[in-house]
Enzyme design. Structure first.
Site, PDB file in Angstrom:
ATOM      1  N   ASP A 270       0.821  -1.151   0.098  1.00 23.15           N
ATOM      2  CA  ASP A 270      -0.042   0.024   0.032  1.00 23.15           C
ATOM      3  C   ASP A 270       1.085   1.251  -0.085  1.00 23.15           C
ATOM      4  O   ASP A 270       0.733   2.277  -0.781  1.00 23.15           O
ATOM      5  CB  ASP A 270      -0.869  -0.120   1.274  1.00 23.15           C
ATOM      6  CG  ASP A 270      -1.834   1.205   1.366  1.00 23.15           C
ATOM      7  OD1 ASP A 270      -2.572   1.364   0.671  1.00 23.15           O
ATOM      8  OD2 ASP A 270      -1.511   1.845   2.425  1.00 23.15           O
TER       9      ASP A 270
ATOM     10  N   LYS B 156       1.470   4.642  -2.476  1.00 20.83           N
ATOM     11  CA  LYS B 156       1.320   5.962  -2.345  1.00 20.83           C
ATOM     12  C   LYS B 156       2.673   6.749  -2.602  1.00 20.83           C
ATOM     13  O   LYS B 156       2.635   7.886  -2.972  1.00 20.83           O
ATOM     14  CB  LYS B 156       1.211   6.060  -0.692  1.00 20.83           C
ATOM     15  CG  LYS B 156      -0.262   5.710  -0.364  1.00 20.83           C
ATOM     16  CD  LYS B 156      -0.378   5.627   1.165  1.00 20.83           C
ATOM     17  CE  LYS B 156      -1.900   5.279   1.642  1.00 20.83           C
ATOM     18  NZ  LYS B 156      -2.057   5.010   2.903  1.00 20.83           N
TER      19      LYS B 156
END
Ligand SMILES: NC(=O)c1ccc[n+]([C@@H]2O[C@H](COP(=O)([O-])OP(=O)(O)OC[C@H]3O[C@@H](n4cnc5c(N)ncnc54)[C@H](OP(=O)(O)O)[C@@H]3O)[C@@H](O)[C@H]2O)c1
Length: 353
Positions: A218, A222
């Protein structure tokens, strides 16, 4: 033109899960306000049901109506539902759906703006990211991405504004995961790390399968999004990610993960002890420096700008021409349905003008 005279935007909400419900609650609270008057919710859907309302849906009733009166959900119905009126047309993506992300560029090229909390549009291949940007130019549309990193904290926006003001971005470093921030703000090296992981999962800070957070995947997406905003066009595979998940835990079926979480304990205890000996604090950091990005656990001096923060706070330092010695530091809640919904609707209002 005064705002009251503008035609309201027609909005389609995709996703009625944690974030989508918070969007509906915020829209409900806006009823009768100047913000509420600037848009009309004309379509709402989850993966199963969809509901359209040519003259607008009442947000407070949507979840119930979807359940009882919804039609089967089809993404091809979105364009039709947004037709009519003279205001902007906007899709709000509050899903984690690859299928929805694959439609972003198509909508944008057709004159439909997209506002998204989902990282699968901008945080995956460069090809998809470039298609989104080309589609914005083709359709004269905007892509609202504030909620994709830092749940609406002014991160992407600050990077873009610095560049628009002529600054080059020298480096970015930060804690970009609310769940990993919570884990390393709480882990004390005494109690087993696996216990903190279970506590974070029960509080809803991690994904149902905590490996999704602990793997750093994740955070990879980002930092890719922030790097591209900073002008560094990275592929996700260019980011060096040091996962916290041991290989044997990564191989297990989802149902067997909980029992195997203690395999995290010894490696993390060793990392904690090493950091502690040198007065350091463990933080899961994403860095962009000299055109390269890496993600992983670091031991930082206790007074380092990224070592502070509480709870699930994100904390990001940005070095640029004007902030070359002391970075610009942005900190605040980087996860949670309410702040994410607020970030999405801020982007919607910016498009409404
Ligand atoms: N939760 C947070 O704090 C947070 C913070 C920042 C960003 N985000 C991002 O926000 C997004 C949503 O997160 P969440 O926590 O709300 O997830 P969630 O609770 O799992 O909800 C996802 C929703 O998307 C719907 N959906 C899936 N495929 C769809 C499709 N093809 N068409 C329409 N709807 C579809 C699901 O439908 P069903 O109800 O039928 O399954 C569900 O309602 C994710 O991309 C996440 O990464 C979340």
């Amino acid at each position: 033109m005064p705002q009251a005279q503008r035609a309201p935007a027609r909005v389609a909400l995709l996703g009625t899960g944690t974030v989508g419900r918070a969007v509906l609650e915020r829209l409900t609270a806006w009823s009768g306000s100047s913000q509420g008057g600037r848009l009309s919710l004309v379509y709402a859907a989850n993966s199963r049901h969809a509901l359209g309302g040519r003259f607008g849906l009442l947000p407070e009733g949507v979840a119930d109506l979807l359940q009882h009166e919804g039609q089967p959900s089809r993404l091809s119905a979105v364009e039709l539902a947004l037709q009519g009126g003279h205001g902007p047309r906007i899709v709000v993506d509050a899903t984690a759906s690859e299928e929805v992300a694959l439609n972003h560029a198509r909508w944008l090229s057709q004159g439909i703006h997209v506002v998204t909390a989902c990282k699968l549009g901008q945080g995956t291949s460069l090809e998809r990211w470039r298609a989104i940007h080309a589609a914005c130019a083709e359709g004269n549309t905007r892509y609202g991405d504030s909620a994709t990193v830092g749940a609406g904290l002014p991160l992407i926006r600050s990077i873009r504004e610095l560049r628009a003001g002529g600054d080059r971005i020298h480096a970015i470093a930060g804690v970009l995961s609310g769940s990993l921030a919570w884990l390393f703000n709480h882990y004390d090296g005494l109690r087993p790390f696996s216990g903190f992981v279970r506590e974070a999962r029960e509080a809803g800070y991690t994904e149902p399968d905590p490996r999704d957070d602990l793997s750093g995947e994740d955070v990879r997406r980002k930092i890719v999004i922030l790097a591209r905003a900073a002008g560094v066009e990275l592929e996700p595979g260019d980011v060096d990610v040091a996962s916290l998940v041991p290989a044997e835990l990564a191989r297990l079926a989802k149902a067997d993960v909980d029992a195997a979480l203690p395999s995290l304990d010894q490696p993390l205890r060793d990392r904690f002890a090493d950091a502690y000996k040198n007065g350091g604090k463990l933080r899961f950091i994403a860095r962009l420096e000299h055109g390269k990005a890496r993600v992983g656990l670091e031991s930082l001096p206790a007074d380092h700008p990224l070592a502070g923060g509480a709870g699930t706070d994100n904390r990001v330092a940005i070095w640029s021409d004007r902030y070359s010695r002391q970075p610009l530091v942005i900190q605040g809640p980087g996860a949670g349905a309410e702040v994410t919904a607020a970030g999405l609707l801020d982007d919607v209002l910016r498009i409404c003008g």
